[in-house]
Design a protein around this motif. Structure first.
Motif, short mmCIF file in Angstrom:
data_model
loop_
_atom_site.label_atom_id
_atom_site.label_comp_id
_atom_site.label_asym_id
_atom_site.label_seq_id
_atom_site.Cartn_x
_atom_site.Cartn_y
_atom_site.Cartn_z
N PRO A 106 -31.50 -51.29 -53.09
CA PRO A 106 -31.71 -52.39 -52.16
C PRO A 106 -31.23 -53.71 -52.76
CG PRO A 106 -33.66 -50.99 -52.24
CD PRO A 106 -32.76 -50.55 -53.36
N ALA A 107 -30.62 -54.53 -51.93
CA ALA A 107 -30.08 -55.81 -52.40
C ALA A 107 -31.21 -56.77 -52.76
CB ALA A 107 -29.20 -56.42 -51.32
N PHE A 108 -30.90 -57.70 -53.65
CA PHE A 108 -31.86 -58.75 -53.97
C PHE A 108 -31.12 -60.02 -54.37
CE2 PHE A 108 -31.51 -56.20 -57.93
CZ PHE A 108 -31.01 -57.16 -58.81
N GLU A 109 -31.83 -61.11 -54.31
CA GLU A 109 -31.32 -62.41 -54.76
C GLU A 109 -32.52 -63.14 -55.35
OE1 GLU A 109 -29.14 -66.44 -53.02
OE2 GLU A 109 -28.97 -64.54 -51.93
N LEU A 110 -32.61 -63.11 -56.68
CA LEU A 110 -33.81 -63.59 -57.36
C LEU A 110 -33.46 -64.54 -58.50
CD1 LEU A 110 -35.71 -60.17 -57.68
CD2 LEU A 110 -36.15 -61.99 -56.00
N GLU A 111 -34.38 -65.46 -58.76
CA GLU A 111 -34.18 -66.41 -59.86
C GLU A 111 -34.61 -65.80 -61.18
OE1 GLU A 111 -35.39 -70.96 -61.26
OE2 GLU A 111 -36.22 -70.13 -59.40
N THR A 166 -29.41 -67.49 -60.56
CA THR A 166 -29.78 -66.59 -59.48
C THR A 166 -29.01 -65.29 -59.63
OG1 THR A 166 -30.26 -68.42 -57.97
CG2 THR A 166 -29.84 -66.28 -56.97
N TYR A 167 -29.71 -64.18 -59.54
CA TYR A 167 -29.10 -62.87 -59.77
C TYR A 167 -29.11 -62.02 -58.50
CZ TYR A 167 -29.26 -63.72 -64.81
OH TYR A 167 -29.06 -64.23 -66.07
N THR A 168 -28.02 -61.27 -58.31
CA THR A 168 -27.90 -60.28 -57.25
C THR A 168 -27.37 -59.00 -57.89
OG1 THR A 168 -25.60 -60.81 -56.73
CG2 THR A 168 -27.31 -62.11 -55.59
N GLY A 219 -35.74 -56.81 -65.79
CA GLY A 219 -37.15 -56.82 -65.44
C GLY A 219 -37.38 -57.69 -64.21
N ILE A 220 -38.21 -57.21 -63.30
CA ILE A 220 -38.56 -57.98 -62.10
C ILE A 220 -40.07 -58.06 -62.03
CG2 ILE A 220 -38.47 -58.10 -59.58
CD1 ILE A 220 -35.82 -56.65 -59.63
N ASN A 221 -40.60 -59.27 -61.98
CA ASN A 221 -42.04 -59.51 -61.92
C ASN A 221 -42.41 -59.93 -60.49
OD1 ASN A 221 -44.69 -60.34 -62.13
ND2 ASN A 221 -44.29 -62.01 -63.54
N PRO A 222 -43.12 -59.04 -59.75
CA PRO A 222 -43.51 -59.36 -58.38
C PRO A 222 -44.97 -59.79 -58.23
CG PRO A 222 -43.72 -57.01 -58.71
CD PRO A 222 -43.37 -57.62 -60.07
N ASN A 223 -45.72 -59.86 -59.31
CA ASN A 223 -47.17 -60.04 -59.18
C ASN A 223 -47.58 -61.40 -58.62
OD1 ASN A 223 -47.81 -57.48 -60.01
ND2 ASN A 223 -48.72 -58.07 -61.96
N TYR A 268 -34.66 -61.40 -66.69
CA TYR A 268 -36.07 -61.27 -66.30
C TYR A 268 -36.23 -62.13 -65.05
CZ TYR A 268 -41.14 -60.63 -67.00
OH TYR A 268 -42.47 -60.28 -66.87
N LEU A 269 -36.49 -61.49 -63.91
CA LEU A 269 -36.42 -62.13 -62.60
C LEU A 269 -37.78 -62.22 -61.95
CD1 LEU A 269 -33.30 -60.17 -61.24
CD2 LEU A 269 -33.35 -62.15 -62.79
N ARG A 270 -37.93 -63.24 -61.09
CA ARG A 270 -39.19 -63.47 -60.37
C ARG A 270 -39.03 -63.08 -58.91
NH1 ARG A 270 -44.19 -63.00 -59.82
NH2 ARG A 270 -45.37 -64.68 -58.86
N ASP A 271 -39.86 -62.14 -58.46
CA ASP A 271 -39.88 -61.70 -57.06
C ASP A 271 -41.07 -62.39 -56.38
OD1 ASP A 271 -39.65 -60.36 -54.65
OD2 ASP A 271 -40.36 -58.43 -55.43
N GLU A 272 -40.92 -63.67 -56.13
CA GLU A 272 -42.02 -64.49 -55.61
C GLU A 272 -42.50 -63.97 -54.25
OE1 GLU A 272 -44.91 -67.31 -55.33
OE2 GLU A 272 -43.61 -67.05 -57.08
N SER A 273 -41.57 -63.56 -53.40
CA SER A 273 -41.93 -63.10 -52.05
C SER A 273 -42.50 -61.68 -52.06
CB SER A 273 -40.71 -63.13 -51.14
OG SER A 273 -39.79 -62.12 -51.53
N GLN A 274 -42.26 -60.95 -53.12
CA GLN A 274 -42.63 -59.53 -53.26
C GLN A 274 -41.82 -58.62 -52.34
OE1 GLN A 274 -47.00 -59.66 -52.75
NE2 GLN A 274 -47.17 -59.79 -54.98
N ASP A 275 -40.82 -59.16 -51.67
CA ASP A 275 -40.00 -58.36 -50.75
C ASP A 275 -39.17 -57.32 -51.48
OD1 ASP A 275 -40.99 -59.85 -48.66
OD2 ASP A 275 -39.19 -61.11 -48.44
N VAL A 276 -38.72 -57.66 -52.69
CA VAL A 276 -37.87 -56.72 -53.44
C VAL A 276 -38.70 -55.53 -53.91
CG1 VAL A 276 -36.32 -56.45 -55.40
CG2 VAL A 276 -36.30 -58.57 -54.08
N ALA A 277 -39.87 -55.81 -54.45
CA ALA A 277 -40.76 -54.72 -54.89
C ALA A 277 -41.08 -53.80 -53.71
CB ALA A 277 -42.04 -55.28 -55.48
#
Length: 197
Positions: free
Chosen positions: A16-21, A27-29, A72-76, A103-112
């Motif tokens: 699944p695609a993502f665009e995260l800081e 910003t990473y995709t 690493g993606i942190n969605p917490n 090491y990316l932040r999934d603030e919306s939790q949509d990626v997780a």
């Protein structure tokens, strides 16, 4: 209480695609990792002892495998769990505790949610599939397909010493152009801290 991963992604499914800081301000995709033969996405966090127990392994993988991007993606939820804040992520990178490729932040939790991640750590290993052009995504961007989703090693508790590294076996298979002949045993860790809990 420990939680086991239970993703809905299957072998061969496209990442699944993502665009995260990232902690570096970039910003990473998926395209950010187009030069890598494989992509290891690990949903993780700062505070979980299960996640902390795998910091060194993930750092080692990032250092050892030039062809693999370790992300690493942190969605917490950082409101309920301040130790999982973006600021704390940056501190861990700055002090060398975390040395992943990103090491990316999934603030919306949509990626997780899109990946079906359930625990920290929850690893997903993808192979790049645009070698002959026929497997790339429809818009011509780089595509990655799921090669392995399961535990990193056989140390299921934070204090256990691993004797087998499933993730190394999976990576070696992917880099050799082979199928991953591993049973997908679920990773175990703290549950992802969803905002609606």
């Amino acid at each position: 209480m420990a939680k086991e991963s239970d993703t809905e992604l299957a072998a061969g499914d496209t990442a699944p695609a993502f665009e995260l800081e990232g902690t570096d301000g970039e910003t990473y995709t998926l395209e950010s990792f187009a030069d890598n033969e494989a992509l290891l996405v690990v949903f993780t966090c700062n505070h979980c002892p299960y996640a902390q127990a795998k910091f060194d392994l993930l750092n080692d993988l990032a250092a050892e495998y030039d062809e693999v991007a370790v992300v690493g993606i942190n969605p917490n939820d950082e409101v309920e769990y301040p130790d999982d804040s973006f600021e704390r992520m940056r501190e861990l990178v700055d002090d060398g505790t975390v040395r992943y490729d990103a090491y990316l932040r999934d603030e919306s939790q949509d990626v997780a949610a899109a990946y079906g991640a359930a625990c920290t750590p929850d690893p997903f290993l993808f192979r790049r599939t645009d070698g002959d052009g026929s497997d790339s995504s429809s818009d011509g961007t780089t595509a990655f397909s799921l090669a392995y989703q399961g535990r990193l090693d056989d140390a299921l508790n934070p204090d256990d010493e691993p004797t087998r590294f499933h993730i190394r076996e999976a990576i070696d298979s992917v880099l050799a152009g082979e199928e991953v002949e591993l049973e997908w045993q679920p990773s175990r860790g703290c549950s992802i801290k969803w905002k609606d809990e």
